[in-house]
Design a protein around this motif. Structure first.
Motif, mmCIF file in Angstrom:
data_model
loop_
_atom_site.group_PDB
_atom_site.id
_atom_site.type_symbol
_atom_site.label_atom_id
_atom_site.label_comp_id
_atom_site.label_asym_id
_atom_site.label_seq_id
_atom_site.Cartn_x
_atom_site.Cartn_y
_atom_site.Cartn_z
ATOM 1 N N GLY A 239 14.344 31.765 -5.565
ATOM 2 C CA GLY A 239 14.093 30.361 -5.210
ATOM 3 C C GLY A 239 12.752 29.861 -5.684
ATOM 4 O O GLY A 239 12.299 28.796 -5.283
ATOM 5 N N GLU A 240 12.117 30.609 -6.596
ATOM 6 C CA GLU A 240 10.787 30.204 -7.067
ATOM 7 C C GLU A 240 10.847 29.228 -8.238
ATOM 8 O O GLU A 240 9.907 28.476 -8.466
ATOM 9 C CB GLU A 240 9.955 31.447 -7.459
ATOM 10 N N ARG B 68 17.208 23.113 -7.539
ATOM 11 C CA ARG B 68 17.634 24.506 -7.710
ATOM 12 C C ARG B 68 18.353 24.693 -9.043
ATOM 13 O O ARG B 68 19.248 23.898 -9.394
ATOM 14 C CB ARG B 68 18.590 24.910 -6.572
ATOM 15 N N THR B 69 17.967 25.751 -9.759
ATOM 16 C CA THR B 69 18.589 26.024 -11.059
ATOM 17 C C THR B 69 19.884 26.824 -10.887
ATOM 18 O O THR B 69 20.626 27.012 -11.843
ATOM 19 C CB THR B 69 17.625 26.825 -11.958
HETATM 20 N N1 LIG Z 1 18.234 34.526 -14.954
HETATM 21 C C1 LIG Z 1 17.784 34.704 -13.694
HETATM 22 N N2 LIG Z 1 17.328 35.911 -13.285
HETATM 23 C C2 LIG Z 1 16.897 36.090 -12.015
HETATM 24 N N3 LIG Z 1 16.858 35.115 -11.100
HETATM 25 C C3 LIG Z 1 17.285 33.893 -11.446
HETATM 26 C C4 LIG Z 1 17.757 33.619 -12.753
HETATM 27 N N4 LIG Z 1 18.114 32.318 -12.792
HETATM 28 C C5 LIG Z 1 17.845 31.802 -11.549
HETATM 29 N N5 LIG Z 1 17.358 32.757 -10.760
HETATM 30 C C6 LIG Z 1 16.944 32.623 -9.347
HETATM 31 O O1 LIG Z 1 17.891 31.792 -8.693
HETATM 32 C C7 LIG Z 1 17.159 30.787 -8.048
HETATM 33 C C8 LIG Z 1 17.869 29.488 -7.811
HETATM 34 O O2 LIG Z 1 16.955 28.606 -7.169
HETATM 35 P P1 LIG Z 1 15.587 28.273 -7.930
HETATM 36 O O3 LIG Z 1 15.915 27.495 -9.161
HETATM 37 O O4 LIG Z 1 14.620 27.683 -6.975
HETATM 38 O O5 LIG Z 1 15.036 29.722 -8.362
HETATM 39 C C9 LIG Z 1 15.975 30.551 -8.994
HETATM 40 C C10 LIG Z 1 15.574 31.954 -9.266
HETATM 41 O O6 LIG Z 1 14.862 32.506 -8.192
#
Ligand SMILES: Nc1ncnc2c1ncn2[C@@H]1O[C@@H]2COP(=O)(O)O[C@H]2[C@H]1O
Length: 206
Positions: free
Chosen positions: A137-138, A148-149
């Protein structure tokens, strides 16, 4: 030139070399060597002002050198992920999740990250499981519009520490080792996503 003058000139040469240096650790080491040469010269010619000036500078240079070496060591430990719990625990608020619960969905507004204490969580879009010690979630902190991605779903009931982005920012500004760790974590994940979503487990050491 006699050998006493040679010691003095050595001190001068080292002082000039230190002044010309741009990297801090070699600069401090050369400054300490310069001070030793100049102190020796001062003693040999019986000049107390010269000796005193250098004796005052030596502890400052030694302390700054120690600080830099310590920072580099901590940064190395930081990049292996060993200190994350220690850093985040004082800020975190514990939250429990049950199996099947959606923690957040892709596109949601993001204002916190999670440090997983136990249980198993899944990021379905990339097929990555996050277990004990993982941070997730960073990326929302850096994504355009702070969204959120990807989603996060709880697979096995557990708990996670919630740390708000404002606290993450505080930690970032106050703790350079955490800042470096955070930079490394996010850039590794972004690089991997750009390469086509190769697996980086969220709890893996980076
Ligand atoms: N390719 C990846 N590898 C590891 N963690 C991911 C990847 N893509 C997204 N995340 C994690 O998934 C989370 C979704 O919420 P966030 O975008 O806040 O932060 C993102 C990351 O912590």
């Amino acid at each position: 030139m006699n050998w006493i003058e040679a010691v003095g000139y050595l001190g001068t040469a080292l002082t000039i070399a230190a002044t010309a240096m741009s990297t801090m650790i070699p600069l401090r080491i050369i400054s300490l060597c310069a001070s030793c040469a100049v102190v020796t010269y001062g003693i040999l010619i019986g000049s107390m002002p010269v000796v005193l000036t250098e004796c005052i500078q030596i502890p400052f240079n030694a302390y700054r050198l120690w600080e830099m070496v310590r920072l580099i060591r901590q940064t190395e430990i930081a990049s292996s992920g060993d200190l994350t719990h220690e850093w985040l625990a004082p800020f975190g608020t514990k939250r429990r999740f049950r199996a099947g619960q959606t923690v957040f969905s892709k596109g949601d507004a993001a204002d916190e990250l999670f440090y997983v204490e136990n249980g198993v969580f899944l990021i379905p879009e990339v097929g990555i499981e996050v277990g004990k010690g993982g941070i997730v979630g960073e990326l929302g902190l850096l994504s355009p519009g702070n969204t959120r991605t990807a989603s996060l779903v709880c697979l096995q009931a557990g708990s996670a520490l919630r740390i708000s982005y404002s606290e993450v920012k505080q930690l970032y500004y106050q703790n350079p080792e955490f800042g470096f760790y955070f930079l490394k974590l996010t850039s590794e994940r972004l690089f991997q996503s750009a390469k086509g979503g190769e697996r980086i487990a969220a709890g893996d050491a980076i």
